[in-house]
Design a protein around this motif. Structure first.
Motif, PDB file in Angstrom:
ATOM      1  N   LEU A   1       0.820  -1.209   0.000  1.00 30.18           N
ATOM      2  CA  LEU A   1       0.000   0.000   0.000  1.00 30.18           C
ATOM      3  C   LEU A   1       0.854   1.261   0.000  1.00 30.18           C
ATOM      4  O   LEU A   1       1.962   1.287   0.547  1.00 30.18           O
ATOM      5  CB  LEU A   1      -0.904   0.030   1.234  1.00 30.18           C
ATOM      6  CG  LEU A   1      -2.227  -0.727   1.194  1.00 30.18           C
ATOM      7  CD1 LEU A   1      -2.957  -0.519   2.518  1.00 30.18           C
ATOM      8  CD2 LEU A   1      -3.097  -0.273   0.032  1.00 30.18           C
ATOM      9  N   ASP A   2       0.310   2.311  -0.605  1.00 28.23           N
ATOM     10  CA  ASP A   2       0.910   3.638  -0.493  1.00 28.23           C
ATOM     11  C   ASP A   2       1.095   3.950   0.994  1.00 28.23           C
ATOM     12  O   ASP A   2       0.220   3.636   1.817  1.00 28.23           O
ATOM     13  CB  ASP A   2      -0.029   4.658  -1.144  1.00 28.23           C
ATOM     14  CG  ASP A   2       0.469   6.080  -1.000  1.00 28.23           C
ATOM     15  OD1 ASP A   2       1.257   6.511  -1.845  1.00 28.23           O
ATOM     16  OD2 ASP A   2       0.065   6.752  -0.016  1.00 28.23           O
ATOM     17  N   PRO A   3       2.231   4.556   1.400  1.00 33.00           N
ATOM     18  CA  PRO A   3       2.497   4.784   2.830  1.00 33.00           C
ATOM     19  C   PRO A   3       1.372   5.504   3.582  1.00 33.00           C
ATOM     20  O   PRO A   3       1.055   5.142   4.718  1.00 33.00           O
ATOM     21  CB  PRO A   3       3.781   5.615   2.817  1.00 33.00           C
ATOM     22  CG  PRO A   3       4.472   5.194   1.568  1.00 33.00           C
ATOM     23  CD  PRO A   3       3.373   4.957   0.567  1.00 33.00           C
ATOM     24  N   GLY A   4       0.758   6.488   2.949  1.00 34.91           N
ATOM     25  CA  GLY A   4      -0.329   7.196   3.616  1.00 34.91           C
ATOM     26  C   GLY A   4      -1.548   6.319   3.830  1.00 34.91           C
ATOM     27  O   GLY A   4      -2.183   6.356   4.896  1.00 34.91           O
ATOM     28  N   LEU A   5      -1.898   5.512   2.830  1.00 34.65           N
ATOM     29  CA  LEU A   5      -3.024   4.598   2.960  1.00 34.65           C
ATOM     30  C   LEU A   5      -2.729   3.539   4.023  1.00 34.65           C
ATOM     31  O   LEU A   5      -3.608   3.176   4.813  1.00 34.65           O
ATOM     32  CB  LEU A   5      -3.334   3.930   1.625  1.00 34.65           C
ATOM     33  CG  LEU A   5      -3.719   4.862   0.468  1.00 34.65           C
ATOM     34  CD1 LEU A   5      -4.000   4.048  -0.794  1.00 34.65           C
ATOM     35  CD2 LEU A   5      -4.913   5.725   0.830  1.00 34.65           C
ATOM     36  N   ARG A   6      -1.491   3.059   4.034  1.00 33.23           N
ATOM     37  CA  ARG A   6      -1.108   2.054   5.036  1.00 33.23           C
ATOM     38  C   ARG A   6      -1.217   2.633   6.449  1.00 33.23           C
ATOM     39  O   ARG A   6      -1.719   1.975   7.367  1.00 33.23           O
ATOM     40  CB  ARG A   6       0.313   1.556   4.754  1.00 33.23           C
ATOM     41  CG  ARG A   6       0.748   0.435   5.689  1.00 33.23           C
ATOM     42  CD  ARG A   6       2.022  -0.242   5.185  1.00 33.23           C
ATOM     43  NE  ARG A   6       3.157   0.650   5.121  1.00 33.23           N
ATOM     44  CZ  ARG A   6       3.748   1.037   3.988  1.00 33.23           C
ATOM     45  NH1 ARG A   6       3.290   0.615   2.816  1.00 33.23           N
ATOM     46  NH2 ARG A   6       4.783   1.849   4.012  1.00 33.23           N
ATOM     47  N   TRP A   7      -0.771   3.867   6.625  1.00 32.65           N
ATOM     48  CA  TRP A   7      -0.842   4.529   7.936  1.00 32.65           C
ATOM     49  C   TRP A   7      -2.284   4.597   8.426  1.00 32.65           C
ATOM     50  O   TRP A   7      -2.578   4.306   9.591  1.00 32.65           O
ATOM     51  CB  TRP A   7      -0.246   5.935   7.814  1.00 32.65           C
ATOM     52  CG  TRP A   7       0.009   6.646   9.106  1.00 32.65           C
ATOM     53  CD1 TRP A   7       1.192   6.697   9.801  1.00 32.65           C
ATOM     54  CD2 TRP A   7      -0.926   7.442   9.861  1.00 32.65           C
ATOM     55  NE1 TRP A   7       1.037   7.464  10.932  1.00 32.65           N
ATOM     56  CE2 TRP A   7      -0.238   7.935  10.998  1.00 32.65           C
ATOM     57  CE3 TRP A   7      -2.263   7.783   9.691  1.00 32.65           C
ATOM     58  CZ2 TRP A   7      -0.853   8.750  11.952  1.00 32.65           C
ATOM     59  CZ3 TRP A   7      -2.884   8.598  10.643  1.00 32.65           C
ATOM     60  CH2 TRP A   7      -2.187   9.073  11.750  1.00 32.65           C
ATOM     61  N   LEU A   8      -3.188   4.955   7.537  1.00 31.95           N
ATOM     62  CA  LEU A   8      -4.599   5.084   7.910  1.00 31.95           C
ATOM     63  C   LEU A   8      -5.219   3.723   8.219  1.00 31.95           C
ATOM     64  O   LEU A   8      -5.988   3.583   9.179  1.00 31.95           O
ATOM     65  CB  LEU A   8      -5.375   5.765   6.784  1.00 31.95           C
ATOM     66  CG  LEU A   8      -5.043   7.244   6.565  1.00 31.95           C
ATOM     67  CD1 LEU A   8      -5.660   7.740   5.260  1.00 31.95           C
ATOM     68  CD2 LEU A   8      -5.528   8.089   7.737  1.00 31.95           C
ATOM     69  N   MET A   9      -4.912   2.708   7.406  1.00 31.39           N
ATOM     70  CA  MET A   9      -5.472   1.374   7.634  1.00 31.39           C
ATOM     71  C   MET A   9      -4.984   0.789   8.958  1.00 31.39           C
ATOM     72  O   MET A   9      -5.753   0.148   9.688  1.00 31.39           O
ATOM     73  CB  MET A   9      -5.105   0.448   6.475  1.00 31.39           C
ATOM     74  CG  MET A   9      -5.736   0.818   5.139  1.00 31.39           C
ATOM     75  SD  MET A   9      -7.536   0.616   5.114  1.00 31.39           S
ATOM     76  CE  MET A   9      -7.673  -1.173   5.016  1.00 31.39           C
ATOM     77  N   GLU A  10      -3.726   1.013   9.282  1.00 37.88           N
ATOM     78  CA  GLU A  10      -3.173   0.495  10.530  1.00 37.88           C
ATOM     79  C   GLU A  10      -3.877   1.083  11.746  1.00 37.88           C
ATOM     80  O   GLU A  10      -4.079   0.399  12.752  1.00 37.88           O
ATOM     81  CB  GLU A  10      -1.671   0.801  10.609  1.00 37.88           C
ATOM     82  CG  GLU A  10      -0.813   0.000   9.656  1.00 37.88           C
ATOM     83  CD  GLU A  10       0.619   0.504   9.635  1.00 37.88           C
ATOM     84  OE1 GLU A  10       0.968   1.367  10.469  1.00 37.88           O
ATOM     85  OE2 GLU A  10       1.392   0.045   8.778  1.00 37.88           O
ATOM     86  N   ARG A  11      -4.271   2.332  11.652  1.00 40.70           N
ATOM     87  CA  ARG A  11      -4.899   2.983  12.795  1.00 40.70           C
ATOM     88  C   ARG A  11      -6.395   2.749  12.866  1.00 40.70           C
ATOM     89  O   ARG A  11      -6.990   2.885  13.937  1.00 40.70           O
ATOM     90  CB  ARG A  11      -4.564   4.481  12.765  1.00 40.70           C
ATOM     91  CG  ARG A  11      -3.174   4.728  13.320  1.00 40.70           C
ATOM     92  CD  ARG A  11      -2.437   5.885  12.688  1.00 40.70           C
ATOM     93  NE  ARG A  11      -1.058   5.895  13.182  1.00 40.70           N
ATOM     94  CZ  ARG A  11      -0.088   5.130  12.671  1.00 40.70           C
ATOM     95  NH1 ARG A  11      -0.344   4.313  11.665  1.00 40.70           N
ATOM     96  NH2 ARG A  11       1.134   5.174  13.180  1.00 40.70           N
TER      97      ARG A  11
END
Length: 341
Positions: free
Chosen positions: A317-327
Motif C-alpha cells: 500500500l501507499d504509505p499514507g493509505l497504510r498509515w490510515l489502515m493500521e490505525r
C-alpha cells in the motif's frame, strides 16, 4: 481582495473549523434532535486538492469508505446495496430501504435528467470545452423540491459544485448548505476533490484550487468527545504526520471507474479473493490497483474476520493509505507489525 483561508491539506481546514465551532460558536442549535454548536458562512481553500486526507490517530479516517463513496458518486449510483456495505448507518436515511435520497449526489450529477441525453456533469464539461472562461458550469444538487417534504430524512447537504477553467487549470468551488464538521466534512472534501480531479483529466487541464464554502458549519454534541481528543492530539504532537497523495492517472475514463467497481462488487459480495500478485496483474494503473487492494483488505476484515490481514498487501500500500489502515483496524496493524519483524 477577499479570499478563503488557505490550508496545505484538508487536515488543517478540519482542525481549524473544529476549533472555531467549539471554541467560538455563534449559535447552539437543535435541528431534528441533533444538538450542535454552529458557525455560519465559513470557507477554506486547498491549493492542492489531492491532499484530501487527514492523518490523525484520534480521527481514524475510514479511507475504504471514502474511496467507495467517491466511486459510487462517479458512477452516478444511488443504490444502498453498495454504499450501505461501507456505511451501514446510511440505511437509516433511506425511505424505501433500496435507494439513497438527497445524499446520492452522484446520481444527480452523473445521471441524465428525464428527457436529457447527457448528464449535468457531461453537459458542464462540454460547455467548458467550447467556452473556456465560462461561469455557467455550475452543477446544482440541492433541489427546491426537497423543501416540500418536511419529513424527508435525507435532504442534500450539497448545494452545488462550480467548475471554473482558468489559465489551463480546473478550479472548483463547492457550496454546502450545511456540514457536520467532524463527520461529513472529511468525506465530502475527499469525494468532491476526486470528482474535480476526474473532471480536469477529461478536459485535459491541470488540477486547480478547491474552495469549500459552508452555510451552517456545526459540531454535533455526540461528536464532542472525539473532537476534544483530536484537538488535544494536534496541540501536543511534535509535528504533523504528512504524506503526499498520488495523482490520478491521466488515462482515467468512465470505463476505468466501471472496471474498478466490477472488482469492488466481486470483493464486496465475497465472490472472489485477490492476492497481491493477482491485483498487480490487473489491467489497471497502479493508482487504481491500490484502491482494489483496499477493497480486498476490507473484504478480509469483514468477510474473513481475520485477526491479521495479508501482510504482503499491507506492505504494497501507499504509505499514507497504510498509515490510515493500521490505525483504523487492528487486523491491519497486526499485519504491519508482523511484516516488520
Amino acid at each position: 481582495m477577499l479570499t478563503a483561508t488557505t490550508f496545505r491539506s484538508v487536515e488543517g481546514a478540519y482542525v481549524a473549523l473544529l476549533r472555531l465551532a467549539t471554541k467560538q460558536p455563534e449559535h447552539r442549535i437543535d435541528a431534528r434532535g441533533n444538538s450542535a454548536l454552529e458557525v455560519l458562512g465559513v470557507s477554506f481553500q486547498l491549493p492542492d486538492p489531492r491532499q484530501r486526507l487527514p492523518y490523525l490517530a484520534e480521527r481514524k479516517v475510514n479511507v475504504v469508505f471514502q474511496f467507495a463513496e467517491a466511486l459510487w458518486f462517479l458512477a452516478g449510483r444511488r443504490d444502498l446495496e453498495m454504499i450501505g456495505h461501507y456505511a451501514p448507518k446510511m440505511r437509516a436515511s433511506s425511505v424505501d430501504g433500496v435507494h439513497v435520497g438527497g445524499s446520492a449526489y452522484g446520481y444527480t450529477l452523473f445521471t441524465p435528467a428525464d428527457g436529457a441525453q447527457h448528464s449535468p456533469f457531461d453537459q458542464a464539461l462540454e460547455l467548458l470545452r467550447h467556452e473556456t472562461d465560462s461561469k455557467r458550469a455550475y452543477l446544482p444538487v440541492f433541489s427546491a423540491q426537497e423543501l416540500a417534504d418536511r419529513s424527508n430524512p435525507d435532504v442534500a447537504c450539497l448545494a452545488g459544485l462550480h467548475l471554473l477553467a482558468r489559465g489551463g487549470h480546473l478550479h472548483m468551488v463547492c457550496n454546502m448548505r450545511a456540514n457536520d464538521l467532524d463527520c461529513g466534512l472529511l468525506s465530502d472534501v475527499f469525494s468532491f476533490t476526486v470528482i474535480q480531479e476526474y473532471a480536469a483529466i477529461q478536459l485535459g487541464l491541470a488540477l486547480g484550487t478547491y474552495t469549500h464554502t459552508i452555510g451552517s458549519a456545526h459540531v454535533n454534541d455526540h461528536s464532542a468527545n472525539r473532537v476534544r481528543r483530536v484537538l488535544n492530539e494536534v496541540d501536543n504532537r511534535p509535528a504533523p504526520t504528512t504524506f503526499l497523495f498520488p495523482a490520478m492517472p491521466q488515462n482515467t475514463t468512465a470505463a476505468t471507474i466501471t472496471e474498478v467497481l466490477t472488482h469492488e462488487e466481486a470483493l464486496r459480495t465475497n465472490e472472489i479473493r485477490y492476492s497481491l500478485d493477482t491485483i498487480q496483474r490487473l489491467p489497471l494503473a497502479p493508482y487504481w490497483q491500490q484502491v482494489v487492494m483496499l477493497f480486498e483488505l476490507y473484504r478480509q476484515i469483514k468477510s474473513d474476520e481475520v485477526t491479521q490481514v495479508d501482510p504482503h498487501l499491507m506492505a504494497a500500500l501507499d504509505p499514507g493509505l497504510r498509515w490510515l489502515m493500521e490505525r483504523r483496524w487492528p487486523a491491519c496493524a497486526a499485519a504491519a507489525a508482523g511484516g516488520a519483524q
